[in-house]
Each structure stands twice: as C-alpha cells, then as structure tokens.
Scaffold this motif. Structure first.
Motif, short mmCIF file in Angstrom:
data_model
loop_
_atom_site.label_atom_id
_atom_site.label_comp_id
_atom_site.label_asym_id
_atom_site.label_seq_id
_atom_site.Cartn_x
_atom_site.Cartn_y
_atom_site.Cartn_z
N GLY A 20 23.77 25.01 -5.39
CA GLY A 20 22.78 25.92 -4.83
C GLY A 20 23.47 27.13 -4.24
N SER A 21 22.67 28.05 -3.69
CA SER A 21 23.27 29.22 -3.05
C SER A 21 23.51 28.97 -1.57
N PHE A 22 22.71 28.09 -0.95
CA PHE A 22 22.90 27.69 0.45
C PHE A 22 23.09 28.91 1.36
N ASP A 23 22.13 29.84 1.26
CA ASP A 23 22.26 31.11 1.98
C ASP A 23 21.10 31.33 2.95
N PRO A 24 21.16 30.75 4.11
CA PRO A 24 22.13 29.77 4.59
C PRO A 24 21.65 28.35 4.29
N ILE A 25 22.49 27.40 4.61
CA ILE A 25 22.11 26.00 4.46
C ILE A 25 20.95 25.71 5.42
N THR A 26 19.94 25.01 4.93
CA THR A 26 18.79 24.66 5.75
C THR A 26 18.85 23.18 6.12
N SER A 27 17.98 22.77 7.00
CA SER A 27 17.89 21.35 7.35
C SER A 27 17.48 20.53 6.13
N GLY A 28 16.68 21.12 5.25
CA GLY A 28 16.30 20.44 4.01
C GLY A 28 17.50 20.20 3.11
N HIS A 29 18.34 21.22 2.95
CA HIS A 29 19.58 21.06 2.17
C HIS A 29 20.44 19.95 2.77
N LEU A 30 20.62 20.01 4.09
CA LEU A 30 21.48 19.02 4.75
C LEU A 30 20.93 17.61 4.58
N HIS A 31 19.63 17.45 4.64
CA HIS A 31 19.03 16.14 4.46
C HIS A 31 19.29 15.61 3.04
N ILE A 32 19.19 16.47 2.04
CA ILE A 32 19.51 16.07 0.66
C ILE A 32 20.98 15.68 0.56
N ILE A 33 21.88 16.45 1.18
CA ILE A 33 23.32 16.13 1.16
C ILE A 33 23.57 14.78 1.81
N GLN A 34 22.97 14.53 2.94
CA GLN A 34 23.17 13.26 3.64
C GLN A 34 22.69 12.09 2.78
N ARG A 35 21.55 12.22 2.16
CA ARG A 35 21.02 11.15 1.31
C ARG A 35 21.88 10.95 0.08
N ALA A 36 22.27 12.04 -0.58
CA ALA A 36 23.09 11.93 -1.79
C ALA A 36 24.46 11.36 -1.47
N SER A 37 25.00 11.66 -0.30
CA SER A 37 26.33 11.15 0.06
C SER A 37 26.32 9.63 0.18
N LYS A 38 25.16 9.04 0.42
CA LYS A 38 25.04 7.58 0.49
C LYS A 38 24.88 6.96 -0.90
N MET A 39 24.50 7.76 -1.87
CA MET A 39 24.24 7.25 -3.23
C MET A 39 25.46 7.31 -4.13
N PHE A 40 26.40 8.21 -3.81
CA PHE A 40 27.54 8.43 -4.68
C PHE A 40 28.84 8.26 -3.90
N GLU A 41 29.89 7.86 -4.62
CA GLU A 41 31.20 7.73 -3.96
C GLU A 41 31.72 9.07 -3.49
N SER A 42 31.43 10.09 -4.27
CA SER A 42 31.91 11.43 -3.95
C SER A 42 30.81 12.43 -4.26
N LEU A 43 30.61 13.37 -3.35
CA LEU A 43 29.62 14.42 -3.54
C LEU A 43 30.27 15.76 -3.23
N THR A 44 30.16 16.66 -4.17
CA THR A 44 30.62 18.03 -3.96
C THR A 44 29.41 18.93 -3.80
N VAL A 45 29.41 19.73 -2.76
CA VAL A 45 28.39 20.76 -2.60
C VAL A 45 28.96 22.01 -3.27
N GLY A 46 28.33 22.42 -4.36
CA GLY A 46 28.80 23.57 -5.11
C GLY A 46 28.00 24.81 -4.73
N ILE A 47 28.67 25.76 -4.13
CA ILE A 47 28.00 26.98 -3.69
C ILE A 47 28.20 28.06 -4.75
#
Length: 177
Positions: A20-47
């Motif tokens: 995503g562009s994450f300009d800026p990162i929102t609480s919604g983005h962060l919530h998705i990151i937190q949930r995805a980090s529990k689903m995968f061994e490794s998560l990269t946030v690609g800006i």
C-alpha cells in the motif's frame, strides 16, 4: 511436513506481503498488519508509490512511521518498492499478497487488481482481510480532513496510531495546511 509444504513455484506461503501507500498509516492498516502477522511466519509491509496521489509524507517518512508502529511485531519488516506489487512480492520469495478491504468501497477495485495480478503471476495468492467495523470508514483522505479541521488529538487518535499524531501535525504545519 516436507520442505516443500507451503511452497509453490519456489514461493513461500508462510511469507506474506501487505502492500500500500500508507500515507499515512491508519489504525485500519495497523489492525490488518497485526492480524496478518499472526497468520504468517513473516510479513513484509511494502510501501509503494501511488502516482495518482500527492503524498503527505515522503517514502522514507512513511517507512519510519510504519516501522515505529510495528516495532513490537517481531515478524514484521518494512520495505519500499517501485515496481509492480506482484513483482515485489515475488522478489521477496513470498507466495501471498495481503489486501485489506473495507465493505463496499474497496471490493470492486480490489477484485480487478486480483484478476490482473493473477494474469501477471498466477503463483501468488491474494488473501483479503476485511477491515474491522471500527475502521471500515477510515481512509487517509478522511484523516487528513479531520487533521486540518480539528486541533483535538483525541479526534485524530480515532483514526491513526497515537504515535504518529505529532508527525501528522508537524507535516501539516510545514505544508501550510
């Protein structure tokens, strides 16, 4: 489990990328990151860079802000890219692209992107995570409007992580907003 379990075409389905562009990162983005980090061994946030938008924060500032709010998630890293998202995902050896969607507003566009990405690289799977109802209406455009009109940080904290409010206020002062 065999060494090839969770892999297709040399890509790991234990590794995911949320772009995503994450300009800026929102609480919604962060919530998705937190949930995805529990689903995968490794998560990269690609800006990435969205040529259709004039960014509030430059790419390095966005990396710093996303890194700040994800620092407590040990399996999350933050990287930039200026290629097609599927090419970026493949370059990291990831087999999964995570996309956050808000009800109704994102579905058509995300479906179109999914179909295009399948044509570009059928080995990469897309996983959609529905935005939590608390964040389904949150967009970067909305929070920029709120930041311009309201001086109350409590209002802004309903939409963005508290850690980045100062950066948003500073950026708006510097840009004359």
């Amino acid at each position: 489990m065999s060494e090839t379990a969770g892999q297709s075409d040399g890509l790991s389905h234990r590794t995911a990328v949320y772009t995503g562009s994450f300009d800026p990162i929102t609480s919604g983005h962060l919530h998705i990151i937190q949930r995805a980090s529990k689903m995968f061994e490794s998560l990269t946030v690609g800006i990435g860079i969205n040529a259709d938008k004039r960014p509030m924060f430059d790419i390095n500032e966005r990396v710093d802000l996303v890194s700040m709010v994800t620092r407590d998630l040990p399996n999350v890293s933050v990287k930039t890219f200026d290629t097609l998202a599927v090419d970026f995902v493949r370059s990291l050896g990831a087999g999964v692209m995570v996309r956050g969607i808000r009800p109704l507003t994102d579905i058509a566009g995300e479906f179109t992107m999914l179909m295009a990405n399948r044509q570009l690289d059928p080995a990469i799977e897309t996983v959609f995570l529905m935005a939590d109802e608390r964040f389904a209406h949150v967009s970067s455009s909305l929070l920029k409007q709120i930041a311009m009109i309201s001086d109350d940080d409590a209002h802004l904290a309903k939409f963005v992580p508290r850690e980045i409010i100062t950066a948003i206020r500073q950026k708006m002062r510097n840009d004359g907003a």
